[in-house]
Design a protein around this motif. Structure first.
Motif, PDB file in Angstrom:
ATOM      1  N   SER G  31       0.266  -1.658   0.230  1.00 21.44           N
ATOM      2  CA  SER G  31      -0.173  -0.345  -0.281  1.00 21.44           C
ATOM      3  C   SER G  31       1.284   1.237   0.129  1.00 21.44           C
ATOM      4  O   SER G  31       0.636   1.797  -1.260  1.00 21.44           O
ATOM      5  CB  SER G  31      -0.626  -0.086   1.191  1.00 21.44           C
ATOM      6  OG  SER G  31      -1.656   1.310   1.531  1.00 21.44           O
ATOM      7  N   TRP G  40      -2.304   5.735  -5.037  1.00 19.31           N
ATOM      8  CA  TRP G  40      -2.938   4.985  -4.243  1.00 19.31           C
ATOM      9  C   TRP G  40      -3.156   6.619  -3.235  1.00 19.31           C
ATOM     10  O   TRP G  40      -2.552   6.768  -2.521  1.00 19.31           O
ATOM     11  CB  TRP G  40      -2.713   3.689  -3.355  1.00 19.31           C
ATOM     12  CG  TRP G  40      -3.735   3.688  -2.303  1.00 19.31           C
ATOM     13  CD1 TRP G  40      -4.890   4.131  -1.504  1.00 19.31           C
ATOM     14  CD2 TRP G  40      -3.456   2.324  -1.671  1.00 19.31           C
ATOM     15  NE1 TRP G  40      -6.138   3.270  -0.558  1.00 19.31           N
ATOM     16  CE2 TRP G  40      -4.875   2.097  -0.788  1.00 19.31           C
ATOM     17  CE3 TRP G  40      -3.228   1.033  -2.238  1.00 19.31           C
ATOM     18  CZ2 TRP G  40      -5.122   1.496  -0.007  1.00 19.31           C
ATOM     19  CZ3 TRP G  40      -3.613  -0.310  -1.212  1.00 19.31           C
ATOM     20  CH2 TRP G  40      -4.391  -0.204  -0.561  1.00 19.31           C
ATOM     21  N   SER G  54     -11.553   3.866  -0.154  1.00 21.45           N
ATOM     22  CA  SER G  54      -9.754   4.852  -0.548  1.00 21.45           C
ATOM     23  C   SER G  54      -9.783   5.007  -1.581  1.00 21.45           C
ATOM     24  O   SER G  54     -11.152   5.053  -2.372  1.00 21.45           O
ATOM     25  CB  SER G  54      -8.655   3.184  -0.625  1.00 21.45           C
ATOM     26  OG  SER G  54      -8.380   2.711   0.167  1.00 21.45           O
TER      27      SER G  54
END
Lengths: 96, 96, 96, 96, 96, 96, 96, 96, 96, 96
Positions: G31, G40, G54
């Motif tokens: 991540s 991300w 997210s």
């Protein structure tokens, strides 16, 4: 033959009060006549809901439908039906 | 005070048969004792389901919970509870 | 008396194949015997599903439950039951 | 080719009675004509519901849709469709 | 005849990796053979899901079920089926 | 970039027929223009439903939303969107 | 291109702690590398849940799926994806 | 303190266009003022939906409710609220 | 700041009794310490359920999550969180 | 005896403002009188919702229903009721 029925009533909020009162009076008379006949064995109000749980003792599915579809409030109700039978743990021969 | 309860039983399919039989025997005895006492007023089997609808007549919420959480099958059940009261159309003073 | 039943089968993926085959053979024999008797009037497979829709013609709720709870696959099934009756638009006296 | 169909009817409560009666008369004639043709093989009323379960035997998906979307009550219905086939446990070649 | 199918795959997390790999290899070969035959017209992955949307062009419901129930992953899938037809706004005669 | 879209149409039953006809004519023209452009790749009717499944091939999320929110029927629709991609078992480079 | 993703984690309660710790360490590293790359864009914990919301900013659906299906926790997650775009009331050109 | 909010707008189809336009203009001004203040940190449109996902950064639950219940569209919206916090895998101290 | 929390406990039926007893003892001590601190303001059992409704009075979302994720039973629970505030009809300044 | 109640208010958008204001004023007076009497023990607003969670301390199911069905907003509300009892981990004798 026993059936468990839940009825939820949804009156349109713009139904004229006199029309509503007239339907509710007919509904009560209709229900009480069936209770006296022994076909509508139990009726309970659910706390906080415009709804009831009922137990019917009728000859067959046809008779159950004739009774329910004849309810003066039928077109304002959501109805759920479940066929019942004696529970093997019951202490009675029947439990109507 | 009346409560409507639905119980759905989900026995794990790998529960040893002797263990299952022992729990079911205790469940039946437990239920019948409460029926004799008048607290478990009705119990019906739902056709085609491993489930029942029951009516309890108990002193208060505490007593209802003590009874239900003491069921030998409690940990294998999904339980739904609804508080009931006399319906205004009922022809009886109480409908236990 | 007619009932509409849906059965969804969920076999545990770790069920030994010989045990599964034995249960399925008993299920088929059980179903066919009831079809020959006229009590299990129709059975259809749903395309793409391990499930069936069936129509039963039985004496009452007790008989329906006895048949369904006796299914060899009963403990691996989700079952839904709906009581049926002749539709007022039907061209037949009965529609079993 | 067989299809299982559930139809739930929701008539607006303010639909004028003469308009409702006219639609229902056309619905009945439409259904009976299709029953006579063999395409609408079964129709059952669900007890306590303004709803039916039906079995259609049609040439293909197009014909099924033409029939259902042509129902006079179509715009007042919720409809669910499931394609069916002969069940491997059936005792008949087809089960229409 | 066209059908829309959604398949969601749920592999048990304790399935041995070699067994999983073997099933997935068979699944891929099975799918590609049907794609080459023209029966499995489209297959798309849903972003972020272990799932696909597919379009099948088959003779009838029986063939659809034979294909789906023959999937090597069938017992690990949830499957939804919807019968399709040409849309009246489509610019093509068929839209397979 | 591919998207899967389901559209369910709910026309108010009291929409004047001429207004409905005018909207539907614009909807059809709008859809066909996008089909000719290659952006609206597929459209299928679901049997028995006032609904369609469609596949769009657009530049990005913005273009998809511009197309969908521009539908003449947009305010009468429930819409579900799922982003798609090539499936690893597909026999084609793309599957638009 | 922006996507909204919800991830709910369901670790089997019998997963060995060392195996769980190893997966979670890989998940965190995976991540954070994607956060550093800008793909991300946001990750938030939902209070009281083993879950996150997210925001991803990726080239297309393919890249989104490659990222999500590559998550070390992927097989223990339920994932929901929604394509996003600039809101017409936003005060920014983009809102990544 | 961060909150995740989803808003779905359902304008009655018979709302007069001038009234709708006036409400939407006030909604936009209200939203942009809160975005400039830093309290309404993000707002995204969901592709194909009359809906948004938003992130709010407010002092407490009271301030969040004051903002949401003050929305000119409040009575036409379904709103879902989830309290958020920094995710342990985040590369930032806060992720507003 | 107030939060409403529902917790449903699902203990695996094969959890060793001594392990279960040890977790439950820790859970009770953990809960009572937080009740004494004033952060866990109320806790009620739902009749017939292995579940509770609770009211927490905490500094912010972070503290709420730290408390909930620290519950010894956390991994066996389904938890729902709703942020609360003083109701405009309340007769008290706060209603913790 | 304690009950947990959730009330969601759905005012018709075409309710005349003076009528709405009059009902809301009566609702507030009704609620505050019951709070002063000790029967309506707690009332909290849910952030972002036209809804409340409340705790009632009443004599029995009948009294609960009399209070709820007497709410001036009753016909515009969805209501959920759950019977409560002292939690075994509570540090208090009662937790009203």
């Amino acid at each position: 033959m026993l059936f468990h029925v839940r009825m939820d009533v949804h009156l349109p909020h713009d139904l004229p009060p006199t029309e509503a009162a007239e339907i509710l009076a007919r509904e009560k008379a209709y229900s009480q006549e069936l209770q006296h006949s022994g076909k509508w064995r139990h009726i309970w109000r659910l706390a906080g809901q415009y709804a009831n749980y009922s137990i019917f003792d009728v000859r067959d599915n046809e008779e159950l439908h004739a009774i329910l579809s004849g309810l003066p409030l039928f077109k304002f109700m959501d109805i759920e039906v479940a066929p019942l039978l004696r529970h093997p743990s019951s202490i009675r021969d029947s439990d109507a």
